[in-house]
Design a protein around this motif. Sequence first.
Motif, PDB file in Angstrom:
ATOM      1  N   ASP A   1       1.621  -6.454  10.532  1.00  0.00           N
ATOM      2  CA  ASP A   1       1.451  -7.773  11.138  1.00  0.00           C
ATOM      3  C   ASP A   1       1.162  -8.850  10.096  1.00  0.00           C
ATOM      4  OD1 ASP A   1       1.891  -6.714  13.630  1.00  0.00           O
ATOM      5  OD2 ASP A   1      -0.233  -6.603  14.186  1.00  0.00           O
ATOM      6  N   ASP A   2       0.597  -8.434   8.967  1.00  0.00           N
ATOM      7  CA  ASP A   2       0.211  -9.391   7.926  1.00  0.00           C
ATOM      8  C   ASP A   2       1.301  -9.628   6.883  1.00  0.00           C
ATOM      9  OD1 ASP A   2      -2.342  -9.656   9.057  1.00  0.00           O
ATOM     10  OD2 ASP A   2      -3.063  -7.878   7.991  1.00  0.00           O
ATOM     11  N   VAL A   3       2.360  -8.817   6.932  1.00  0.00           N
ATOM     12  CA  VAL A   3       3.392  -8.904   5.898  1.00  0.00           C
ATOM     13  C   VAL A   3       4.055 -10.279   5.845  1.00  0.00           C
ATOM     14  CG1 VAL A   3       5.659  -8.022   5.169  1.00  0.00           C
ATOM     15  CG2 VAL A   3       3.823  -6.423   5.765  1.00  0.00           C
ATOM     16  N   PRO A   4       4.539 -10.830   6.975  1.00  0.00           N
ATOM     17  CA  PRO A   4       5.236 -12.121   6.882  1.00  0.00           C
ATOM     18  C   PRO A   4       4.387 -13.225   6.264  1.00  0.00           C
ATOM     19  CG  PRO A   4       5.666 -11.102   9.005  1.00  0.00           C
ATOM     20  CD  PRO A   4       4.583 -10.284   8.353  1.00  0.00           C
ATOM     21  N   GLY A   5       3.104 -13.245   6.585  1.00  0.00           N
ATOM     22  CA  GLY A   5       2.229 -14.256   5.993  1.00  0.00           C
ATOM     23  C   GLY A   5       2.074 -14.082   4.502  1.00  0.00           C
ATOM     24  N   LYS A   6       1.975 -12.847   4.042  1.00  0.00           N
ATOM     25  CA  LYS A   6       1.839 -12.589   2.607  1.00  0.00           C
ATOM     26  C   LYS A   6       3.119 -12.968   1.852  1.00  0.00           C
ATOM     27  CE  LYS A   6      -2.293 -10.583   2.549  1.00  0.00           C
ATOM     28  NZ  LYS A   6      -3.443 -11.210   1.852  1.00  0.00           N
ATOM     29  N   VAL A   7       4.264 -12.704   2.491  1.00  0.00           N
ATOM     30  CA  VAL A   7       5.560 -12.898   1.833  1.00  0.00           C
ATOM     31  C   VAL A   7       5.979 -14.363   1.815  1.00  0.00           C
ATOM     32  CG1 VAL A   7       8.027 -12.344   2.070  1.00  0.00           C
ATOM     33  CG2 VAL A   7       6.310 -10.547   2.326  1.00  0.00           C
ATOM     34  N   ALA A   8       5.422 -15.158   2.708  1.00  0.00           N
ATOM     35  CA  ALA A   8       5.830 -16.561   2.818  1.00  0.00           C
ATOM     36  C   ALA A   8       5.755 -17.259   1.460  1.00  0.00           C
ATOM     37  CB  ALA A   8       4.942 -17.278   3.832  1.00  0.00           C
ATOM     38  N   GLY A   9       6.855 -17.908   1.088  1.00  0.00           N
ATOM     39  CA  GLY A   9       6.901 -18.622  -0.183  1.00  0.00           C
ATOM     40  C   GLY A   9       7.513 -17.836  -1.319  1.00  0.00           C
ATOM     41  N   TYR A  10       7.884 -16.594  -1.066  1.00  0.00           N
ATOM     42  CA  TYR A  10       8.471 -15.745  -2.110  1.00  0.00           C
ATOM     43  C   TYR A  10       9.845 -15.250  -1.659  1.00  0.00           C
ATOM     44  CZ  TYR A  10       3.650 -15.626  -3.747  1.00  0.00           C
ATOM     45  OH  TYR A  10       2.394 -15.981  -4.170  1.00  0.00           O
ATOM     46  N   ASP A  11      10.791 -15.195  -2.586  1.00  0.00           N
ATOM     47  CA  ASP A  11      12.097 -14.637  -2.249  1.00  0.00           C
ATOM     48  C   ASP A  11      12.237 -13.182  -2.696  1.00  0.00           C
ATOM     49  OD1 ASP A  11      12.431 -14.893  -4.990  1.00  0.00           O
ATOM     50  OD2 ASP A  11      14.040 -16.358  -4.868  1.00  0.00           O
ATOM     51  N   THR A  12      11.314 -12.719  -3.558  1.00  0.00           N
ATOM     52  CA  THR A  12      11.361 -11.350  -4.063  1.00  0.00           C
ATOM     53  C   THR A  12       9.993 -10.702  -3.894  1.00  0.00           C
ATOM     54  OG1 THR A  12      13.054 -11.934  -5.700  1.00  0.00           O
ATOM     55  CG2 THR A  12      11.795  -9.906  -6.099  1.00  0.00           C
TER      56      THR A  12
END
Length: 301
Positions: A38-49
């Motif tokens: 559930d927390d993955v999209p928030g952590k990934v936001a702003g990164y393409d890799t």
Amino acid sequence: MSGTLFIDSTPDIDRVWKQVHGPGDTPIIVNMGPVGEDDVPGKVAGYDTVINDATYFSEATLARCAGLKHIVFLGTGAASFVDLAAAKRLGIKVSTIGGYGDTTVAEHAMGLVFAAARHIATMHANVRSGGWRPMQGMELKGKTLGIVGLGGIGREMARIAQGVGLKVIAYNRSAVAGAAVPMVPIDELLARSDIVSLHLALNDATRGFLDRARLKQTKPGVIVVNTARAGVVDEPALLDLLRAGHVGHYATDVFAKEPTPPDEPLLKLDNVTLTAHAGYNTPEASMTMYRRAIDLAAAGP
């Protein structure tokens, strides 16, 4: 949107990572895991890799990761953590890293062979709890080891096993030119082997490869060692045959769900040896893997 995130480092990883990632390398933000789905999209936001050690990217999670273009998976078994078909549909490249730890993983697999053959984990737990039960084990010299999957790790396993005095035979799904050990059909390998060691990549063709029918072809009391992926074995069938004693011992470094949940059935059995997916985990192998991860991230999606 750009940049690289290492989504789920650990203190052990970080100690080695800092020796490999230098000031001249592409900047990589390191987040300490674990990270729930559930927390993955928030952590990934702003990164393409994203560099990924053991975080689950289901289809639903991937669909929520807007802007994600590239996942660099630390190892070869990305299918255990990433829905590869969904990633392809969504245009997300998934890179894996192979060959970084062939010797390291093979040494761990041989350690599991010794531990299973001599009941080391069982006696260790028994002695530590105040018991004393000398258990009769198996002498390895002259026994037959069947290697399923003669890639880089399988070849290293063969080399080490021959030094121990094991007779080694192997099966590979595709032809192997110049194999250093006899190649046999899978049915023959299962029927002849006192120990079966699994070294298959997990994909649609190998999922459940060691199914109930094949497990029943093994010698009564066979030792099965798995440093590949849990999914290459039919776990319900394996559990049945472990309880019945047909499979004498299962020594594994890999599980269907990692970390293992409290209801993992293997935790309730005595004739198992279990390690925490650490076969790859030496500084030598890790430094090679992290260097390749940094280079893959820098190369872009």
